[in-house]
Write a protein that holds these residues in place. Sequence first.
Motif, PDB file in Angstrom:
ATOM      1  N   PRO A 259       0.812  -1.221   0.000  1.00 54.99           N
ATOM      2  CA  PRO A 259       0.000   0.000   0.000  1.00 54.99           C
ATOM      3  C   PRO A 259       0.849   1.277   0.000  1.00 54.99           C
ATOM      4  CG  PRO A 259      -0.901  -1.579   1.553  1.00 54.99           C
ATOM      5  CD  PRO A 259       0.439  -2.108   1.122  1.00 54.99           C
ATOM      6  N   LEU A 260       1.944   1.266   0.785  1.00 50.67           N
ATOM      7  CA  LEU A 260       2.828   2.425   0.821  1.00 50.67           C
ATOM      8  C   LEU A 260       3.510   2.632  -0.528  1.00 50.67           C
ATOM      9  CD1 LEU A 260       4.218   4.689   2.422  1.00 50.67           C
ATOM     10  CD2 LEU A 260       5.948   3.007   3.122  1.00 50.67           C
ATOM     11  N   LEU A 261       3.919   1.525  -1.164  1.00 47.20           N
ATOM     12  CA  LEU A 261       4.555   1.613  -2.481  1.00 47.20           C
ATOM     13  C   LEU A 261       3.605   2.190  -3.519  1.00 47.20           C
ATOM     14  CD1 LEU A 261       6.897   0.965  -4.425  1.00 47.20           C
ATOM     15  CD2 LEU A 261       5.935  -1.344  -4.672  1.00 47.20           C
ATOM     16  N   LEU A 262       2.346   1.724  -3.506  1.00 45.02           N
ATOM     17  CA  LEU A 262       1.358   2.232  -4.458  1.00 45.02           C
ATOM     18  C   LEU A 262       1.112   3.724  -4.243  1.00 45.02           C
ATOM     19  CD1 LEU A 262      -1.246  -0.688  -4.480  1.00 45.02           C
ATOM     20  CD2 LEU A 262       0.493  -0.168  -6.192  1.00 45.02           C
ATOM     21  N   SER A 263       1.041   4.138  -2.984  1.00 42.75           N
ATOM     22  CA  SER A 263       0.854   5.561  -2.681  1.00 42.75           C
ATOM     23  C   SER A 263       2.051   6.378  -3.157  1.00 42.75           C
ATOM     24  CB  SER A 263       0.653   5.759  -1.178  1.00 42.75           C
ATOM     25  OG  SER A 263      -0.504   5.080  -0.732  1.00 42.75           O
ATOM     26  N   ALA A 264       3.264   5.814  -2.989  1.00 41.44           N
ATOM     27  CA  ALA A 264       4.471   6.514  -3.429  1.00 41.44           C
ATOM     28  C   ALA A 264       4.503   6.650  -4.948  1.00 41.44           C
ATOM     29  CB  ALA A 264       5.714   5.765  -2.951  1.00 41.44           C
TER      30      ALA A 264
END
Length: 388
Positions: A259-264
């Motif tokens: 999820p953090l990667l997708l947001s980044a």
Amino acid sequence: MPWKLVLRHLSAHPIRSLLTFGSVTLAVFLLCVLQATVSGLTSTIEKAATNRLIVQSAVSLFVDLPLNYQQKIETVDGIDWVCKFQWFGGRYREETGFFAQFAIDPDTLAKTYPEMSITAGSYEAFERNRTGCILGRDLANRYGWKVGDSVPLIGTIFPRVDGTPWTYTVEAIYESSTPSLDMNTMWFHYEYLRQSLDSGAAAGPSGVGVFVLRTESGADPTRIMADVDALFENGPQRVQTTTEGEFNRQFITMLGSVPLLLSAIGGAVLFAVFFAVLNAMLMAARERVRELGILKALGFTGPVTAAMLIIESVLLCAGGGLFGLAIAKLTEPVIYAKLSQTIPGFEISPRTVVFGLVLTALLGLVAGLVPAWGAARMAPVTALRNEG
């Protein structure tokens, strides 16, 4: 405000405008899909039922619990229903024919999951048929199954001794009103699996993967979790009881920082597009220095000339953003069909649409502020001397 002049400027350089428009469209489309993916991952936690608890082995989710634990769990005050869940892990035809399959108690499944609604067939027929199964709508659509069809599964964890596939008859198809119960799952009788193991017709581990509990209205889930854990504190297999939300969160954490990667990635896309729009507006402002000087000489104030550039930027971004949102909504069913197995909560929600609209408006506003600030401060004489 000279609106005709603003519209003329947008069409003065069609290639540049179309490229900027297209970059905003692509960025908003990607941002909406990424936002919907992240929301879909977390929705199974946010929308989890507060009156369902999961009992699993304290050692690992992959360690089965003894079958006789169910009778002891049912004695705990505050529990309405207990349903067995045993992961089956069979294959349909080929290696890629994989989907979730669980052996369950048909008499308590529907009571434990009231958000399940039957759209085809009959749940009563499923209860009566020992070799019957019930399918989620998305799973049935994926393989074109309908009520009455046979579903052969090659056992991997539970292979049949004679090498033949397990065969189930579709008795019902269900839909769900919450992502906590996805529509890509097949359910069949636990008793059929157990009897096959006991008779030697099939091989595999005995026991139950997890027990799902439905608590009574007004019952304290914290107290119930403590009571269940205390029952088996001295073995033979210690248990860990959690809320449905916490259980779902464990699966999200297995994905690591996805999820953090997708947001980044979404942030990086937005950052790149911002500079693309800003560059386009700076070029537009440089090309219009003399024009802005003439407008000021004719009596147009600095705020008016600045507003022209800001409105142009906002219109360009808003148009691209709306087009990107339209593409995202139109392709939502296709994307959902591809992702629903792993992200059942994927949805281009109204909140995501509003997020996209606000984002594009802010993008256009901020990108237009820099050239607009220069245009507002420019003296008419300086502008008219420009030879560009």
